[in-house]
Scaffold this active site. Structure first.
Site, PDB file in Angstrom:
ATOM      1  N   SER A 117      -9.754   1.948   2.894  1.00 33.18           N
ATOM      2  CA  SER A 117      -8.853   2.686   2.036  1.00 33.18           C
ATOM      3  C   SER A 117      -7.850   1.810   1.291  1.00 33.18           C
ATOM      4  CB  SER A 117      -8.101   3.715   2.879  1.00 33.18           C
ATOM      5  OG  SER A 117      -7.241   3.071   3.801  1.00 33.18           O
ATOM      6  N   SER A 164     -10.008  -0.355   7.105  1.00 36.20           N
ATOM      7  CA  SER A 164      -9.395  -0.201   5.778  1.00 36.20           C
ATOM      8  C   SER A 164      -8.714  -1.449   5.213  1.00 36.20           C
ATOM      9  CB  SER A 164      -8.392   0.949   5.793  1.00 36.20           C
ATOM     10  OG  SER A 164      -9.073   2.173   5.753  1.00 36.20           O
ATOM     11  N   LYS A 184       0.872  -1.186   0.000  1.00 36.09           N
ATOM     12  CA  LYS A 184       0.000   0.000   0.000  1.00 36.09           C
ATOM     13  C   LYS A 184       0.903   1.228   0.000  1.00 36.09           C
ATOM     14  CE  LYS A 184      -3.950   1.969   2.566  1.00 36.09           C
ATOM     15  NZ  LYS A 184      -4.889   1.770   3.692  1.00 36.09           N
TER      16      LYS A 184
END
Lengths: 482, 483
Positions: free
Chosen positions: B151, B175, B76
């Protein structure tokens, strides 16, 4: 109208840790800009603080020395504001739960009285960097070497009533942090800086007047001048029908005035909240005991011991305990020579004037404690007189010999104690001053006492100061009376 | 090769069925082919991946045989990667090349993982649809008209589409778990303090926790085992040995006590999801678990509390993005204030600005007690709800989300509706307990996730339950059409 001044001080002491409070960077002063700034000090994305335990230990030392409560659970908080030399956009500090709670410090005023100044709290925080406005062609430079240096902010109660008291208090804090070895006290380098909260009120009035805060004053002299100036400004303002406004002011030593920086209305809302990157620091009783056991003798204790053990006067004990270095020097001299009174006189007399003349700190004294102690030994065993000793001291200060003995030897300053040799000198002096001898012998007791000094002086001069003064006195008396 | 799980890859590499270089090349080719439809990668680091794969093959040839040696993953884009842009999907960090590696990145590299790049996400991890990225939205491989969740939406989409077998993510309010649920993956948010946050760009420091997304619980166990552990660089990281998650997988579920919080099954939950969750419970019962209803009464306050605490911390955490030392700086600032205002005004997106303003307000003098302090009290209540519940049950089970994936743009004009998607996941972050989402069926061709919660440091228990469930079901093996 009679006015009373009310002063509270916030002193920022840079703690003498080797590395910063939340990073491993060095804290040395004066390095090339940004060479002592790690990823953490630069506020790089993703970096996190780790508390330096040594900073906690130092703060605890201070707390124990002012007999304060030490917070069991310490919380670091973020103080949020934007400034280019504040890399994270917040300063990590302490708000609700400072490490050092209420304590006090006793200060000695000029007239010898002791006054107790309350200390509200002391908390740990990180220093900011520096903005540099020169040499960048209309731009500003940022040096983050200082960012993250540990500070102990020491907040006093509004117990101080004059600029002189303020200076005495700052000096006492200065001495204390140096005794504790937690701050180098170098005010020129900003290791100890002071914010002065100053207000005035009509004498006898209970309520405080509105205060102004003078930021970042960094010498004893400037503290005194800045406060005196600010007090004057406030009194004149009020007497002219004006009102003091709560604001932050800056002292300009070149113009000797304070000027407004920002008012209360312009002040930031710092939005303090507990720093989520740092867990509360719990101080266990065992840690407190360990720190307490390692505390050095503090100024007050030392002063009392000097009076008790060495028989010094209160005044001498106070002067000699003013700094740890001076006290250590005195005690070394005393140990070498075994005479506290002589040691005190020499340290406070000749040595102090020598240091003052060259503007030196005791740790850079050209005459070492061993040298001075050795010299005093020679006074005590009659090798030299006090007067010759001053010559020896000057020679040592000038680096003309490794020890008093070497100087005495090289310059032939050894005192003459051979009574035969002294008698020979006296005979010469008396012969050369036959008229005065006649006069002396014809005089009454009072007159004689006055004249005696003349003969002593002549004898000492004839012996180039080396004749033992005691023996000269004794033998001279015999010869004149006899 | 792209269908293999991490565990299968480990066996294939050990058996020399293929090399790490071959595997990476195959996946890089797939990323090139399929990612234009999904937008899951912000940066593909092909050269670095080839070098890492070659190094992994060399280490294997020299006799090493770690389970992750040569395993392809991606990070990420809030994990700092040395020499590689680390953007947080924000314009303000578009030009930021990190000078150092996050601990998670370092640990996975040391274990031999090959990083293929940096994954898209909501800007600064703020969002549950992956629509707030400066680099454009990510699409859900199960239906490219739909959001993948957020997210960690790039992580979820890339793994679900078989571009990579597993990815790192971060979870502040759901997330990892929510996008895992919306894309048919298994994802675990560890106990707060289990995985180092050093180098993971902060959104809300007291809630953020890194973790893996993968297609199976076994793969999550493999990856988490390498990510977790004490890090002296993170003061909130806990100094406690890491359990052997792989060994924990095979424990039978006999006697497992499952709690179903009644608050999770009320209004707002799509009844079709409720049915899927209950079907999952039936499977677990057959495996030996017992089930009872429990109460988590303070859950109703979780969203308001979260949307005070997280923005408050964010408002402070994001102050360092000021245009002074790194990142975006506006053109020709006329003075300092102009530099700040325009760099931040132009650099941050709308959702980030909204949360900075909410957080700044919540911390302001006069409002602090009413908002921040009160939210902290609610947080303590939620924690004690869980501690109480775990006296009676071993794990808590419920839906991960109230709805399956929604259409792009559907909730972007209504932040409150988007915030409500986090209702089941947020409490684990507020309490600091671990949570896992696993595939449990489909509604209208869109995946449904079941969430499991466990007491502090019981990640092994969560992975165990999920693994046993995955031995009895095949939801997790289903792949989206066209990928």
């Amino acid at each position: 109208m009679q006015w009373e001044t009310v002063i509270g001080l916030e002193i920022h002491a840079q703690l003498a840790t080797r590395s910063k409070i939340f990073s491993g960077s060095a804290t040395t002063f004066g390095a090339e800009p940004n060479t002592q700034a790690s990823l953490i000090d630069l506020g790089m994305p993703g970096t996190l603080p780790v508390l330096n335990e040594e900073a906690v230990r130092m703060a605890v030392k201070f707390g124990l020395a002012i007999e304060a409560e030490i917070g069991h659970t310490n919380v670091f908080a973020r103080k949020n504001y934007f400034y280019p030399d504040l890399p994270k956009g917040y300063q990590t500090s302490q708000m609700d739960k400072p490490i050092v709670g209420k304590g006090f410090l006793d200060i000695t005023l000029e007239d010898g009285t002791v006054k107790r100044i309350g200390i509200t709290r002391a908390h740990l925080e990180e220093d900011a960097g520096k903005s540099l406005h020169e040499d960048f062609h209309g731009m500003s430079g940022i040096d983050l070497n200082r960012a993250g240096t540990p500070l102990l902010e020491i907040v006093s109660e509004p117990d101080i009533r004059s600029a002189k008291e303020a200076v005495a208090y700052v000096k006492a804090i200065h001495a204390l942090v140096r005794y504790l070895g937690i701050c180098d006290g170098n005010m020129a380098e900003g290791s100890l800086r002071c914010d002065c909260n100053v207000s005035v009120r009509p004498k006898g009035q209970e309520a405080f007047g509105t205060r102004a805060e003078i930021k970042n004053v960094n010498s004893f002299r400037f503290i005194e001048r800045a406060i005196n100036h600010e007090v004057q400004r406030q009194i004149e303002l009020i007497e002219d029908g004006g009102k003091v406004v709560q604001e932050t002011r800056l002292y300009d030593p070149n113009k000797d005035e304070t000027r407004s920086m920002r008012s209360k209305e312009e002040a930031n809302d710092y939005r303090y909240f507990p720093c989520p990157d740092l867990l509360p620091v719990v101080i266990e009783p065992g840690f407190l005991d360990e720190v307490r056991a390692g505390l050095p003798e503090l100024p007050g204790e030392k002063r009392a011991r000097f009076e008790r053990e060495h028989g010094l006067s209160a005044y001498d004990a106070n002067v000699l305990s003013a700094s740890r270095e001076l006290a250590d020097y005195f005690e070394q001299v005393q140990q070498v020579c075994g005479d506290a009174k002589l040691a005190a006189n020499w340290v406070m007399g000749e040595l102090s004037s020598l240091l003052n003349k060259d503007n030196l700190e005791i740790d850079r004294s050209p005459v070492s404690a061993a040298q001075l102690g050795g010299m005093i030994l020679r006074i005590k065993d009659n090798t030299i007189s006090g007067k010759i000793a001053k010559m020896v001291f000057e020679a040592l200060a000038a680096g003309e010999g490794a020890s008093a003995d070497a100087v005495i030897e090289a310059k032939g300053l050894k005192q003459v104690t051979d009574s035969g040799a002294i008698e020979a000198v006296l005979d010469e002096v008396l012969a050369a001053n036959a008229a005065q001898v006649e006069q002396y012998r014809a005089s009454d007791e009072a007159k004689r006492a006055k004249m005696f000094g003349f003969f002593v002086g002549q004898a000492m001069k004839a012996s180039k100061g080396k004749a033992n003064p005691g023996q000269v006195n004794e033998l001279l008396k015999k010869k004149l009376e006899g | 090769m792209h269908r293999l799980t991490l565990a299968q890859i480990a066996r294939g590499l050990a058996a020399k069925d293929f090399s790490a270089v071959e595997l990476s090349e195959a996946l890089l080719a797939r990323i090139g082919q399929f990612d234009p439809q999904l937008n899951s990668f912000i940066t593909v680091t092909a050269d670095q991946a080839r070098a890492q794969a070659q190094a992994a093959d060399a280490r294997r040839a020299a006799g090493e045989n770690g389970a992750l040696l040569g395993a392809p993953i991606a990070h990420k884009d809030l994990f700092c990667t040395q020499g590689v842009r680390t953007s947080c999907a924000s314009k303000i960090l578009d030009n930021f090349v990190s000078p150092y590696d996050a601990t998670v990145v370092e640990k996975l590299a040391a274990a031999g993982c090959v990083s293929l790049g940096k994954l898209n996400m909501d800007e600064f991890a703020m969002g549950s649809a992956n629509e707030s990225s400066h680099y454009g939205p990510v699409r859900n491989p199960w239906n490219t008209e739909c959001v993948p969740g957020g997210s960690s939406g790039g992580s979820a989409a890339a793994v679900a589409a078989r571009l990579i077998p597993a990815a790192t993510g971060s979870d502040t309010g759901g997330s990892i778990r929510q996008p895992a649920a919306l894309t048919n993956l298994t994802g675990i948010k560890p106990t707060y303090g289990r995985v180092s946050r050093w180098g993971m760009i902060a959104y809300a420091s007291s809630l953020d926790q890194g973790g893996p997304l993968a297609r199976t619980a076994e793969d999550c166990a493999l990856l988490l085992g390498a990510m977790a552990g004490f890090d002296p660089k993170d003061s909130t990281c806990v100094d406690q040995p890491v359990d052997d998650y792989l060994a924990a997988l095979n424990r039978p579920l006999n006697g497992l006590r499952i709690g179903l919080p009644r608050e999770y099954f009320g209004a707002g939950l799509d009844p079709r999801l409720s049915d899927a969750v209950m079907a999952c419970v039936e499977v677990l019962k057959k495996l030996g678990a017992t089930v009872r209803e429990i109460g988590l009464p303070n859950m109703q306050h979780a969203i308001p509390a979260y949307y005070v605490i997280a923005p408050a911390e964010a408002s402070s955490n994001l102050s360092r993005f000021d245009g002074v030392r790194f990142g975006y700086r506006c053109e020709s600032p006329v003075n300092l204030e102009d530099l700040y205002k325009r760099s931040r005004g132009e650099g941050f997106g709308a959702e980030v600005k909204r949360r900075i303003m909410v957080g700044t307000y919540a911390l302001s003098a006069g409002y602090y007690d009413a908002y921040y302090l009160k939210a902290q009290k609610i947080r303590r209540l939620i924690r004690s709800d869980f501690i109480g519940a775990f006296q009676e049950v071993d794990v808590i089970l419920g839906p991960t989300t109230p709805n399956p994936a929604w259409k792009l743009g559907e909730k972007s004009s209504d932040p409150i509706a988007a915030y409500l998607e986090d209702i089941y996941t947020i409490t684990a972050n507020l309490a600091g307990i671990p949570g896992l989402s696993m595939p449990a069926g489909f509604v209208d061709g869109l995946p449904v996730g079941v969430q499991l919660l466990a007491p502090y440091f019981q990640e092994g228990r969560l992975l165990n339950v999920a693994h046993q469930y995955q031995q009895a079901t095949d939801w997790h093996q289903r792949a989206p059409e066209g990928f």
